[in-house]
Design a protein around this motif. Structure first.
Motif, PDB file in Angstrom:
ATOM      1  N   VAL A   1      12.636   5.995 -11.204  1.00 50.14           N
ATOM      2  CA  VAL A   1      11.449   5.403 -11.794  1.00 50.14           C
ATOM      3  C   VAL A   1      10.208   6.397 -11.755  1.00 50.14           C
ATOM      4  O   VAL A   1       9.445   6.734 -12.686  1.00 50.14           O
ATOM      5  N   VAL A   2      10.031   7.417 -10.765  1.00 44.64           N
ATOM      6  CA  VAL A   2       9.159   8.305 -10.696  1.00 44.64           C
ATOM      7  C   VAL A   2       9.193   9.370 -11.708  1.00 44.64           C
ATOM      8  O   VAL A   2       8.183   9.776 -12.361  1.00 44.64           O
TER       9      VAL A   2
ATOM     10  N   VAL B   1       0.814  -0.988   0.215  1.00 46.59           N
ATOM     11  CA  VAL B   1      -0.050   0.023   0.091  1.00 46.59           C
ATOM     12  C   VAL B   1       0.694   1.175  -0.035  1.00 46.59           C
ATOM     13  O   VAL B   1       2.137   1.238   0.121  1.00 46.59           O
ATOM     14  N   ALA B   2       0.380   2.398  -0.220  1.00 43.13           N
ATOM     15  CA  ALA B   2       1.148   3.586  -0.223  1.00 43.13           C
ATOM     16  C   ALA B   2       0.277   4.614   0.503  1.00 43.13           C
ATOM     17  O   ALA B   2      -0.820   4.678   0.432  1.00 43.13           O
ATOM     18  N   GLY B   3       1.059   5.619   1.364  1.00 44.62           N
ATOM     19  CA  GLY B   3       0.463   6.657   1.826  1.00 44.62           C
ATOM     20  C   GLY B   3       1.033   7.975   1.140  1.00 44.62           C
ATOM     21  O   GLY B   3       2.193   8.122   0.766  1.00 44.62           O
TER      22      GLY B   3
ATOM     23  N   LYS C   1      -3.957   1.564  -2.589  1.00 52.07           N
ATOM     24  CA  LYS C   1      -3.808   0.244  -2.691  1.00 52.07           C
ATOM     25  C   LYS C   1      -2.951  -0.182  -4.022  1.00 52.07           C
ATOM     26  O   LYS C   1      -3.267   0.139  -5.084  1.00 52.07           O
ATOM     27  N   ILE C   2      -1.762  -0.775  -4.154  1.00 55.61           N
ATOM     28  CA  ILE C   2      -1.219  -1.063  -5.292  1.00 55.61           C
ATOM     29  C   ILE C   2      -1.806  -2.394  -6.061  1.00 55.61           C
ATOM     30  O   ILE C   2      -2.181  -3.216  -5.464  1.00 55.61           O
ATOM     31  N   GLN C   3      -2.008  -1.808  -7.341  1.00 57.63           N
ATOM     32  CA  GLN C   3      -2.900  -2.618  -8.183  1.00 57.63           C
ATOM     33  C   GLN C   3      -2.043  -3.521  -9.311  1.00 57.63           C
ATOM     34  O   GLN C   3      -2.467  -4.575  -9.533  1.00 57.63           O
TER      35      GLN C   3
ATOM     36  N   MET D   1       5.910   2.733  -6.544  1.00 59.22           N
ATOM     37  CA  MET D   1       6.204   4.061  -6.138  1.00 59.22           C
ATOM     38  C   MET D   1       5.841   4.772  -7.547  1.00 59.22           C
ATOM     39  O   MET D   1       4.985   5.848  -7.709  1.00 59.22           O
ATOM     40  N   ALA D   2       6.324   4.156  -8.644  1.00 68.16           N
ATOM     41  CA  ALA D   2       5.837   4.500 -10.035  1.00 68.16           C
ATOM     42  C   ALA D   2       4.527   4.637 -10.390  1.00 68.16           C
ATOM     43  O   ALA D   2       3.751   5.451 -10.843  1.00 68.16           O
ATOM     44  N   GLU D   3       3.549   3.327  -9.946  1.00 68.94           N
ATOM     45  CA  GLU D   3       2.388   3.292 -10.183  1.00 68.94           C
ATOM     46  C   GLU D   3       1.544   4.337  -9.567  1.00 68.94           C
ATOM     47  O   GLU D   3       0.536   4.947  -9.770  1.00 68.94           O
ATOM     48  N   VAL D   4       1.911   4.688  -8.247  1.00 66.54           N
ATOM     49  CA  VAL D   4       1.028   5.793  -7.139  1.00 66.54           C
ATOM     50  C   VAL D   4       1.492   6.949  -7.920  1.00 66.54           C
ATOM     51  O   VAL D   4       0.360   7.729  -7.812  1.00 66.54           O
TER      52      VAL D   4
END
Length: 615
Positions: A480-481, A410-412, A430-432, A443-446
């Motif tokens: 990556v971000v 998960v991420a905040g 929530k990481i999907q 982190m890139a997904e978020v």
């Protein structure tokens, strides 16, 4: 002439060094500058779309005509510019006026006299020594004298405040004789004050000579208590005097210059070292510009060539100048011997540059405080300068990934607005799309999802564009971000990582190109960045634990025959916890959307086996 006409005229200038002189409609000279290539430099003032700070924008608005003087070298241009500025004092060239003026040493009236440094002489019955041109030297003299003779520097009034409260920390650590205790006789206090004044007037050597003679006389009279007091005063003077920021080379003649910027302007701080000791400090405030690089380039020629200052042998500056060799040549001629300009990267001189920078930051902080800017605002100013940001970051978003041992993550996301947490802006993810534990990909997904929300015009926090993004991570996360945001509308948001040491304390800031910025010496920024990193870590861990707890509760419900994951999720969403499901009536269970009567009956029976079966 219009701005368009001025630009056309500038484009016809030669690509040669020289001096340009800008005038207003009244034919008054409002700005004088030098250029390596006249066409390039002058045309940028009048080209549409070129951004300028407030001072330059105002100057351009009043510009009506300009002239140029072509020279045969950059050196000639530099010298000519300095002489022209000194002659005409144009309105929009920087004015080198430090704001200290004259300083005085004030000795308050009898009894229980105090020695303080002040900027103005008043008709208040006090005795004044001065004026002195160096406020820094005055403060150093007063501080050293008070410390050597253990005189109070607090705000208590004597004898009114005798025995009102315990002595302060200075008394406990031996920096003050604790006059407030009421145990010090006025005669003893006056002798200490006179000794401090004698040291200020005559210097260290004379007062030491006098005190040693008095100590020997007291010893001969067998007044050992008096001799011990004099011995302690001699030791205190010898301790505080020689250690006043001495450079390694006792013959060093050097100026150390650093610049600090804030939303309110820029400060240039100069530390003057003569014979290896810090002899003076000067500070110059510029409230009409925020461009430190341009100001640095303009400042040194003004200070040394137009301001009447004799250049020292060495000038250490916080960043290289574009025409450094040319300026060194001009200063060498002005001094009559070689002048070296350089930017130290390590060692004692690098620390002196850092010291000058800290003084510039502190001067800006005092100015901001006078102007009503709070502590949070000063921290944001210093953070922006340290990170090299063009604007103060009013909205800061920070992200952290948290995962459990089962491969889920998960991420905040937390938000600081104007230096303070904005809880309403916090978000959870929530990481999907990531299988297993991969902090980089997560982190890139978020951040990709965050950018997508902004681009589609989301409301609330996602509808705002942050001024700064901080990632809990190092070079890998930042890389990556940066790639993930490359083609999004958040591409231009400054991006940095926050890395910790092996004791989980914030160690440094990672830049977008993989470099590191040490923040430990910037105490305010260090504490601010650490608070952000601690808060985002706390928030993401809390969300991760909540998710694991909810997952555990969900598995408790799915063990019931006829209850699948979807039904369990619906029940938990409705009743918030397994305890809420347990306390629900059969009718309440049936009312939950997504829960049929058969599943509701199975759940109710699971928690109420002691009751009659529902029919």
């Amino acid at each position: 002439m219009t701005k368009k006409e001025l630009y056309k005229k500038a484009c016809a200038l030669p690509l040669l060094p020289g001096v340009y002189i800008i005038r207003d409609k009244q034919n008054e000279i409002i700005y004088i500058g030098k250029a390596k290539r006249l066409r390039t430099r002058v045309s940028q003032y009048f080209r549409e779309g070129v951004p300028h700070d407030a001072k330059v924008t105002q100057m351009i608005r009043h510009a009506f005509e300009f002239d140029v003087i072509v020279t045969t070298s950059e050196f000639e241009a530099l010298v000519l510019e300095a002489s022209q500025i000194k002659t005409h004092l144009p309105k929009y060239n920087i004015l080198l006026k430090d704001d200290k003026g004259y300083s005085y040493i004030r000795i308050s009236p009898y009894p229980w006299r105090r020695i303080t440094a002040v900027l103005q002489k008043e008709d208040d019955g006090a005795e004044y020594l001065g004026p002195y041109t160096s406020g820094f030297a005055v403060r150093e003299m007063v501080e050293t004298a008070n410390l050597a003779f253990k005189l109070p520097e607090c705000s208590r009034k004597f004898p009114t405040d005798f025995r009102k409260g315990r002595p302060c920390l200075n008394a406990h650590i031996g920096r003050c004789m604790a006059v407030c205790s009421g145990k010090i006789k006025l005669e003893e206090y006056e002798e200490a004050v006179n000794g401090a004044l004698k040291m200020i007037r005559l210097g260290k050597n004379e007062i030491l000579k006098s005190l040693r003679q008095k100590m020997e006389d007291a010893a001969e009279r067998l007044d050992f208590e008096k001799a011990a007091l004099l011995r302690d005063q001699i030791a205190a003077i010898e301790k505080v005097m020689p250690g006043q920021r001495v450079v390694t080379d006792d013959e060093k003649e050097q100026d150390v210059i650093a610049f600090a910027g804030a939303a309110s302007g820029v400060c240039a701080a100069i530390l003057r070292f003569r014979q290896g000791k810090l002899s003076d400090k000067k500070e110059f405030l510029f409230k009409d510009t925020l461009n430190i690089d341009t100001l640095r380039e303009e400042f040194l020629p003004r200070y040394y060539l137009s301001g009447g200052e004799i250049p020292p042998k060495t000038i250490a500056i916080d960043a290289p100048l574009p025409d450094q060799e040319v300026l060194a040549q001009a200063l060498t001629e002005a001094r009559g011997s070689k002048v070296r300009i350089y930017t130290p990267e390590r060692g004692d001189n690098a620390r002196l540059v850092q010291m000058a920078y800290v003084n510039a930051v502190e001067r800006l902080a005092r100015e901001n405080s006078r102007n009503g800017i709070d502590k949070a605002g000063r921290l944001l100013d210093e953070t922006a300068h340290m990170l090299g940001l063009k604007e103060v970051p009013h909205i800061i978003e920070s992200y952290d990934i948290s995962n459990w041992g089962d491969g889920t993550s998960v991420a905040g996301m937390i938000v600081f607005e104007d230096g303070k947490p904005k809880k309403s802006g916090y978000r959870k993810f929530k990481i999907q799309s990531v299988d297993g534990t991969d902090d980089y990909a997560s982190m890139a997904e978020v951040l990709s999802r965050r950018a997508a929300e902004y681009e589609k015009g989301a409301s609330g926090q996602f509808g705002q564009k942050p001024d700064l993004i901080l990632l809990d991570g190092g070079k890998g996360q930042v890389s990556v971000v940066k790639q993930a945001l490359k083609y999004t509308k958040l591409n231009d948001v400054p991006l940095f990582g926050m890395v910790k040491d092996d004791k989980h304390r914030t160690r440094a800031i990672v830049t977008s190109d993989g470099g590191e910025i040490a923040i430990s010496m910037h105490k305010g920024v260090f504490a601010f960045i650490t608070s952000i990193q601690d808060e985002v870590h706390r928030f993401s861990i809390q969300y991760q634990r909540q998710s694991q707890k909810k997952k555990a509760y969900s598995s408790t419900l799915t063990k019931i025959s006829g209850v699948g994951p979807a039904t369990a999720k619906a029940l938990l969403n409705h009743f918030r916890s397994v305890g809420g499901v347990r306390q629900a009536t059969f009718e309440q269970l049936c009312e939950v959307k997504g829960v049929n009567q058969k599943a509701a009956k199975a759940v109710w029976q699971e928690f109420h086996v002691h009751e009659n079966e529902i029919k």
